[in-house]
Design an enzyme around this catalytic site. Structure first.
Site, PDB file in Angstrom:
ATOM      1  N   TRP A 325       0.890  -1.200   0.012  1.00 45.25           N
ATOM      2  CA  TRP A 325      -0.054   0.190  -0.047  1.00 45.25           C
ATOM      3  C   TRP A 325       0.922   1.221  -0.068  1.00 45.25           C
ATOM      4  CZ3 TRP A 325      -0.321   4.200   3.429  1.00 45.25           C
ATOM      5  CH2 TRP A 325      -1.671   4.894   3.074  1.00 45.25           C
ATOM      6  N   HIS A 326       1.926   1.209   0.615  1.00 41.85           N
ATOM      7  CA  HIS A 326       2.855   2.217   1.030  1.00 41.85           C
ATOM      8  C   HIS A 326       3.517   2.864  -0.538  1.00 41.85           C
ATOM      9  CE1 HIS A 326       2.487   1.620   5.227  1.00 41.85           C
ATOM     10  NE2 HIS A 326       2.661   3.029   5.351  1.00 41.85           N
ATOM     11  N   GLY A 327       3.801   1.915  -1.381  1.00 45.00           N
ATOM     12  CA  GLY A 327       4.626   2.255  -2.722  1.00 45.00           C
ATOM     13  C   GLY A 327       4.904   0.889  -3.336  1.00 45.00           C
TER      14      GLY A 327
END
Length: 482
Positions: A325-327
């Site tokens: 989700w973060h990248g």
């Protein structure tokens, strides 16, 4: 528009005046103002991305109404999965398409010639991960019949685009934030003052702690090949406080700004670096995202019920998805998997709920055992952040390898050591304030309220002075890229 910008310093008072003195007699007008202000706030970066948030708003608003009138379970599931697929599809295209394609071509070099797919020249819309999850929670809750859908498009648009938390959270649940747009508010002076105090502390965390730590963290990470292992440890610690000051600072500004308009947002950070184990850390770090994954992914998968294999599987799924989700980078996936490994021993020994209350409650200092547990958990966290910060996996592995060399025992040396030592002293003072206020929603919530006015205002002016003295060029918040 950045919270730490001149534009926002003009924007906020104007919206505040319009909200309380021009539109206060009509709830619909207030909500329209929030929507207009939020679209201006969001469009300040790139007005073209407004089309995405408007599309998501209309899509999930319409699906919510259709779900409420549809009794056929198959059709209800079709509606739910329409929302999930379209929302996550948009997120996937903008955030992960190029990464997925590049990773695939690296694994199968000749595939690009055969497939003919090329990378897209697109920018990542600011905050897309946040508002996508916020609208999805609404659709899922309506599908589960845990809340009634709204029939008012304006209040739903205000819920999706509410400017204080639009681009970096907290990721609010519809059953908490949406009803607040359905009630006409009266101005509460004490609540607004508390909001200003929280904004002030958030700005201190961002401008003084995060931005200054960022300078040294960037210098060390960008030149890691030429520095000693001890210096690299210091770089990882600087980044550890950078990301906390940056993201928790944003959350405090967002929550404080919301209070100016009479809104209550959930607490997003609860002093995570005072955690006694990694399970406690994840109950205290980015709470809105952790609880989102818990409720909409972990529990539906079976949670901590079932066999040991199922427990292990669920933990790895939730942490790896959280990292993803973060990248779009393998470093985030490894960071998530590493935290899953940290978490597993606690889960398998049923020790993941050992530490749930305030640490050293009613005491000035923690016990020796608590202090060692905090230090150990902090060390694990710092190590994991190296993967989060590194440019790629090779950089992270090289960085860690240098730390594990004999140069770890050298005295840290890098440019501007004098200012770095001053910053370390400031971080130490910051930690003392955080420790002192660890039982509050933010650390200066009640600090100084019983002091005499001159002393209390002197303390606030010191914070303001530090913001101007140590603040330099305005820097974007880290989580804007997620």
């Amino acid at each position: 528009m950045l919270f730490n910008s001149i534009e926002f310093a003009i924007f906020l008072p104007v919206v505040f005046i319009l909200y309380w003195f021009v539109t206060s007699k009509a709830l619909k007008l207030q909500n329209l103002l929030i929507v207009a202000a939020s679209y201006l706030f969001y469009g300040w970066w790139d007005w073209r991305f407004l089309s995405l948030i408007i599309f998501s708003t209309i899509l999930d608003f319409s699906i919510g109404i259709l779900l409420s009138s549809q009794q056929n379970e198959l059709k209800r599931k079709v509606l739910l999965w329409t929302s999930i697929i379209i929302n996550l599809g948009l997120l996937g295209v903008f955030k992960y398409y190029n990464w997925f394609l590049d990773s695939l071509y690296n694994v199968i070099p000749g595939l690009q010639v055969i497939a003919g797919f090329n990378s897209l020249d697109i920018l990542l819309p600011v905050g897309i991960s946040f508002y996508t999850f916020q609208t999805l929670s609404y659709t899922i809750d309506v599908y589960k019949k845990s809340m009634e859908p709204t029939k008012d498009l304006v209040e739903f648009a205000a819920f999706v685009s509410f400017f204080p938390q639009l681009v970096a959270g907290p990721i609010e649940r519809a059953n908490h934030l949406l009803p607040q747009f359905q009630i006409r508010k009266s101005f509460n002076y004490a609540y607004a003052v508390d909001g200003l105090r929280q904004i002030l502390w958030g700005l201190f965390m961002k401008v003084v702690i995060a931005d200054n730590c960022a300078g040294f963290a960037n210098q060390i990470f960008n030149n890691s090949d030429n520095l000693s292992g001890s210096t690299l440890v210091l770089g990882a610690i600087f980044f550890t406080f950078q990301i906390y000051g940056d993201f928790a600072g944003y959350s405090n500004i967002a929550i404080g700004t919301s209070k100016l308009f009479g809104f209550d947002l959930m607490q997003n950070f609860n002093y995570p670096y005072f955690s006694r184990d990694i399970a406690e850390f994840w109950r205290r770090w980015h709470i809105s995202l952790s609880t989102w994954f818990r409720d909409y992914l972990y529990i539906p998968l079976g949670g901590s019920r079932g066999s040991k294999w199922e427990k292990v599987r669920n933990i790895f799924i939730i942490f790896i998805v959280s990292g993803f989700w973060h990248g779009a980078n393998w470093t985030f996936i490894v960071w998530g998997a590493l935290n899953a490994l940290y978490f597993l021993p606690l889960l398998l020994t049923n020790a993941n709920r050992t530490h749930v209350g305030e640490i050293a409650k009613g005491k000035t200092l923690p016990s020796a055992k608590e202090f060692l547990l905090i230090l150990f958990t902090f060390g694990l966290t710092v190590f994991a952040w190296i993967f989060f910060r590194a440019e790629n996996l090779n950089h992270a592995i090289t960085y860690i390898g240098k730390i594990l060399s004999m140069s770890l025992f050298e005295i840290p040396r890098f440019n501007d050591m004098r200012n770095a030592l001053i910053l370390i002293l400031i971080v130490a003072i910051f930690l003392i304030i955080e420790w002192n206020g660890r039982g509050e929603r933010y650390s200066i919530s009640n600090l100084g309220l019983k002091w005499k006015k001159p002393t209390r205002y002197f303390f606030y002016y010191c914070i303001i002075g530090a913001i101007f003295w140590f603040g330099g060029k305005e820097q974007q918040f880290i989580y804007f890229q997620f």
